[in-house]
Design a protein around this motif. Structure first.
Motif, PDB file in Angstrom:
ATOM      1  N   MET A 191       0.549  -1.093   0.588  1.00  0.00           N
ATOM      2  CA  MET A 191       0.245   0.466  -0.094  1.00  0.00           C
ATOM      3  C   MET A 191       0.671   1.183  -0.428  1.00  0.00           C
ATOM      4  O   MET A 191       0.210   2.434  -0.630  1.00  0.00           O
ATOM      5  N   LEU A 192       1.540   1.014   1.328  1.00  0.00           N
ATOM      6  CA  LEU A 192       2.723   1.998   0.903  1.00  0.00           C
ATOM      7  C   LEU A 192       3.888   2.423  -0.968  1.00  0.00           C
ATOM      8  O   LEU A 192       3.778   3.576  -1.009  1.00  0.00           O
ATOM      9  N   MET A 193       3.589   1.436  -1.617  1.00  0.00           N
ATOM     10  CA  MET A 193       5.142   1.371  -2.585  1.00  0.00           C
ATOM     11  C   MET A 193       3.227   2.384  -3.685  1.00  0.00           C
ATOM     12  O   MET A 193       3.846   3.078  -4.374  1.00  0.00           O
ATOM     13  N   ILE A 194       2.368   2.064  -3.652  1.00  0.00           N
ATOM     14  CA  ILE A 194       1.077   3.443  -4.154  1.00  0.00           C
ATOM     15  C   ILE A 194       1.114   4.400  -3.960  1.00  0.00           C
ATOM     16  O   ILE A 194       1.176   4.968  -4.671  1.00  0.00           O
ATOM     17  N   CYS A 195       1.294   4.548  -2.903  1.00  0.00           N
ATOM     18  CA  CYS A 195       1.916   6.174  -2.347  1.00  0.00           C
ATOM     19  C   CYS A 195       2.931   6.364  -2.724  1.00  0.00           C
ATOM     20  O   CYS A 195       3.216   7.921  -2.970  1.00  0.00           O
ATOM     21  N   THR A 196       3.778   6.013  -2.412  1.00  0.00           N
ATOM     22  CA  THR A 196       5.354   6.663  -3.682  1.00  0.00           C
ATOM     23  C   THR A 196       4.949   6.495  -5.055  1.00  0.00           C
ATOM     24  O   THR A 196       5.783   7.804  -5.251  1.00  0.00           O
TER      25      THR A 196
END
Length: 503
Positions: free
Chosen positions: A157-162
């Protein structure tokens, strides 16, 4: 009301190539074949557009950061405290899976926790993010396997934010998409991305900056409100925006943004505030009651004197220092020879908050990286700052390894104080060059070609209607973009309170 696109003073300019204007970027490009030639294909016709390249590089660096956490993922998180510090791969995410009741199905803010922390100490939108990740974590087996799966789900999910951060940063400054490579390649970004959940707020803030640059003031306000519901710092951006809109007379636009911020924040917070008031306010009471902690100059004072500082006193002094910093930023915004760019003031106010705060967790650098890439897109200064932040990243883990190991292997308090000082000096240095760019706009790389404020939206190319001090004097000219040609910025303040077109 004309749109930002209609009032832009630079909209027809070609994209800026950093390898043409930044010697460090040109030298670094030798690793991939050198700067692009004059006949290189550009534009949006190909598949690998600048925005896509930046996003792919950011995702690749994020993946390298995940690899750096592998020693902890495999065993160090679960075999004593010091191992995760000696490998510099600590993360809050797996530990809080059980520590904040997600493993037991407890609902944040509504269900009381069994430990010392009675309720989840994160803002509501971050709590929702954590809860959704626990629902997506369908792994069974031992607690270790569940914590591993929880970290992987959160990392995804944090990769999507990145990716969102990279795309928004690349598109915020029109004709300067390659500046976003600064954040995509930032080592501190990769190292700290999965320590905590800060990237959610950073992504929402980056999207807000993009919306403002496009003149969408209500969308900006809504996104800042959501970002503030995930982390407190994004609301600070309203301060610089107030100053800039005051100077440009854009009161309606600021009011729209402020109302959007308040409305979005209330929509997210009000249900929890009414239904679970004790759990909702835990984040705010925890922030007030928290002792002097890692990374702050307050900790250096405490360790050097050997005397603990009272929490209430530190809260008061930190607030006063922040107010003084904001007053200085306000004076700078209204008296600079040319209205500062939004990204410059946004960086300064968030940096001031970080420097004066009583705690600096390693992942807080994520708040500044996108703003720094927009405020000062020069590779030398950015990399110097990043070097200081990497040293701090290593310093805090080596210090914790020293304090948690019976053999005291790691960095003693004196060494950790040096690491804190490096972080503070690196941040102050970047603030200093941003302030210099504001006072001497001809030194600002973004404005060298005559651009005004690519991230300014309705402020871009707008006339000044209120200025004080130095801004009331005849303006200075930008550096010569082309030999023999003088570049103007479009407006010239004629009096202490009015600015009129120069042509």
């Amino acid at each position: 009301m004309p749109s930002a696109e209609e009032t832009s003073v630079y909209q027809e300019r070609p994209d800026v190539r950093p390898t043409r204007e930044d010697p460090v970027a040109a030298a670094g490009s030798e690793l991939i074949g050198g700067p692009a030639g004059r006949w290189a294909l550009r534009g949006s016709g190909g598949r690998l557009t600048p925005v896509r390249v930046v996003a792919l590089v950011a995702i690749g660096m994020f993946a390298l950061g995940m690899v750096q956490k592998m020693p902890c993922y495999n065993w160090a998180w679960f075999r004593g405290a010091s191992s995760q510090y000696t490998h510099a791969c600590y993360s809050d995410i797996p530990h809080l899976y059980a520590g904040r009741g997600f493993s037991e199905g407890l609902i944040p803010y509504f269900d009381r926790l069994p430990g010392d922390m009675q309720y989840l100490e994160y803002p509501v939108l971050t709590g929702l993010f954590m809860q959704v990740a626990s629902w997506l974590d369908l792994a069974g087996g031992s607690m270790q396997e569940q914590e591993q799966a929880y970290w992987v789900v959160n990392a995804g999910m944090l990769m999507i934010c990145t990716a969102v951060i990279a795309v928004c940063a690349a598109r915020t400054h029109r004709h300067r998409p390659w500046d976003a490579l600064l954040l995509a390649l930032a080592p501190a970004f990769a190292l700290t991305a999965t320590i905590n959940w800060d990237l959610l707020a950073v992504a929402l803030t980056a999207a807000a900056m993009l919306m403002w640059s496009r003149g969408r003031t209500l969308a900006f306000g809504i996104l800042i409100g959501l970002a503030t519901a995930a982390k407190l710092y994004p609301v600070l951006l309203l301060g610089p925006l107030l100053l800039l809109c005051w100077r440009a007379g854009k009161w309606r636009e600021f009011a729209t943004a402020a109302l959007g911020t308040a409305g979005a924040w209330l929509v997210v917070n009000l249900p929890v505030m009414l239904l679970a008031p004790e759990g909702w306010k835990k984040f705010y009471t925890f922030s007030q009651e928290r002792q002097v902690d890692f990374g702050s100059f307050w900790l250096i004072i405490t360790q050097r004197t050997g005397e603990p500082l009272e929490v209430d006193s530190v809260n008061t002094y930190a607030t006063l220092l922040m107010l003084l910093a904001c007053a200085g930023i306000g004076a700078l915004a209204l008296s600079a020879p040319r209205r500062p760019r939004f990204a410059q003031l946004a960086f300064l106010v968030v940096a001031a908050f970080i420097i004066t705060n009583k705690v600096y967790s390693p992942q807080y650098v994520l708040w500044l990286i996108p703003l720094a890439a927009l405020a000062r897109p020069r590779w030398r200064d950015f990399l110097l700052w990043q070097a200081c932040e990497v040293m701090y990243f290593l310093g805090i883990w080596m210090y914790l390894a020293y304090t948690t190991s019976s053999k005291h292997q790691g960095l003693p308090a004196e060494g950790y104080q040096v690491a804190i000082a490096l972080h503070l000096l690196g941040t102050l240095y970047l603030c200093a060059v941003v302030v210099r760019d504001i006072l001497m706009p001809e030194r600002d790389g973004v404005r060298k070609d005559g651009s005004d404020d690519p991230s300014g939206g309705v402020l871009d190319g707008a006339e000044d209607v209120f200025v004080v001090g130095q801004a009331a004097r005849p303006r200075r000219h930008a550096a010569h973009a082309v030999e023999g040609a003088r570049v103007d910025w479009g407006t010239q303040p004629q009096g202490s309170g009015e600015a009129q077109p120069s042509d």
